[in-house]
Design an enzyme around this catalytic site. Structure first.
Site, mmCIF file in Angstrom:
data_model
loop_
_atom_site.group_PDB
_atom_site.id
_atom_site.type_symbol
_atom_site.label_atom_id
_atom_site.label_comp_id
_atom_site.label_asym_id
_atom_site.label_seq_id
_atom_site.Cartn_x
_atom_site.Cartn_y
_atom_site.Cartn_z
ATOM 1 N N CYS A 160 0.818 -1.225 0.000
ATOM 2 C CA CYS A 160 0.000 0.000 0.000
ATOM 3 C C CYS A 160 0.840 1.259 0.000
ATOM 4 O O CYS A 160 0.319 2.348 -0.203
ATOM 5 C CB CYS A 160 -0.976 0.002 1.181
ATOM 6 N N HIS A 207 -0.631 11.321 15.756
ATOM 7 C CA HIS A 207 -1.278 10.600 14.660
ATOM 8 C C HIS A 207 -0.298 9.591 14.056
ATOM 9 O O HIS A 207 0.839 9.927 13.738
ATOM 10 C CB HIS A 207 -1.731 11.594 13.585
ATOM 11 N N HIS A 219 -3.852 4.723 9.870
ATOM 12 C CA HIS A 219 -5.184 4.142 9.953
ATOM 13 C C HIS A 219 -5.090 2.630 10.030
ATOM 14 O O HIS A 219 -4.095 2.042 9.636
ATOM 15 C CB HIS A 219 -6.029 4.542 8.733
ATOM 16 N N ASP A 243 -8.454 -5.417 6.244
ATOM 17 C CA ASP A 243 -8.068 -6.269 5.117
ATOM 18 C C ASP A 243 -6.635 -6.788 5.264
ATOM 19 O O ASP A 243 -5.916 -6.968 4.293
ATOM 20 C CB ASP A 243 -8.219 -5.497 3.795
ATOM 21 N N ARG A 266 -4.848 -4.489 9.141
ATOM 22 C CA ARG A 266 -3.683 -3.847 8.544
ATOM 23 C C ARG A 266 -3.521 -2.466 9.168
ATOM 24 O O ARG A 266 -4.314 -1.579 8.925
ATOM 25 C CB ARG A 266 -3.870 -3.732 7.026
ATOM 26 N N CYS A 309 -1.753 0.682 8.975
ATOM 27 C CA CYS A 309 -1.042 1.395 7.931
ATOM 28 C C CYS A 309 -0.490 2.682 8.556
ATOM 29 O O CYS A 309 -1.254 3.559 8.934
ATOM 30 C CB CYS A 309 -2.072 1.679 6.835
#
Ligand SMILES: [Zn+2]
Length: 139
Positions: A69, A106, A109, A113, A121, A123
């Site tokens: 990704c 932060h 996310h 999946d 996941r 990410c």
């Protein structure tokens, strides 16, 4: 027994002084680094990924996987208390934002999946993480 995390709460100026412009934008203003740009994306060394802002341990290399990704991806955080989840309704999507539970930085996310191990996941922006090599004992 659930251990309470000791929170780090600092004003915006504190982070502005200590972080680079890119770190501040991603960590404190929920920004996102450009995909495939992160310094930790292809890191395969053994070790621990900690929070850029407060150095709290967040992820382990054993949970890292190549999701394709464009951001470092993990199938689980280092423990249940390390990250906290917020509903993110921006960009017309319902996503779960993940933040450092200690300082509210932060991270990225989490998506449902992921690989079969956990189905999740995580990410995460490279900018939000500091990688520490695992100490190898000499004997
Ligand atoms: Zn933190």
């Amino acid at each position: 027994m659930k251990t309470e995390i000791e929170k780090v709460s600092k004003p915006e100026e504190y982070w502005r002084e200590r972080l680079s412009d890119e770190e501040f934008r991603v960590c404190r203003q929920q920004g996102t680094e450009a995909p495939f740009s992160g310094k930790l994306l292809h890191n395969r060394e053994s070790g621990v990924y900690s929070c850029t802002c407060c150095q709290a341990p967040l992820f382990q290399s054993s949970n890292k996987f190549d999701s394709g990704c464009g951001w470092p991806s993990f199938d689980a955080p280092i423990n249940d208390q390390a990250v906290r989840y917020l509903e993110d309704l921006s960009h017309g999507m319902v996503r779960s934002e993940i933040r450092c539970a200690t300082c509210d930085s932060h991270l990225g996310h989490v998506f449902p999946d992921g690989p079969p191990t956990t189905g999740e996941r995580f990410c995460v922006n490279s900018v939000s993480l500091i990688f520490n090599n695992q100490q190898k004992s000499g004997d």
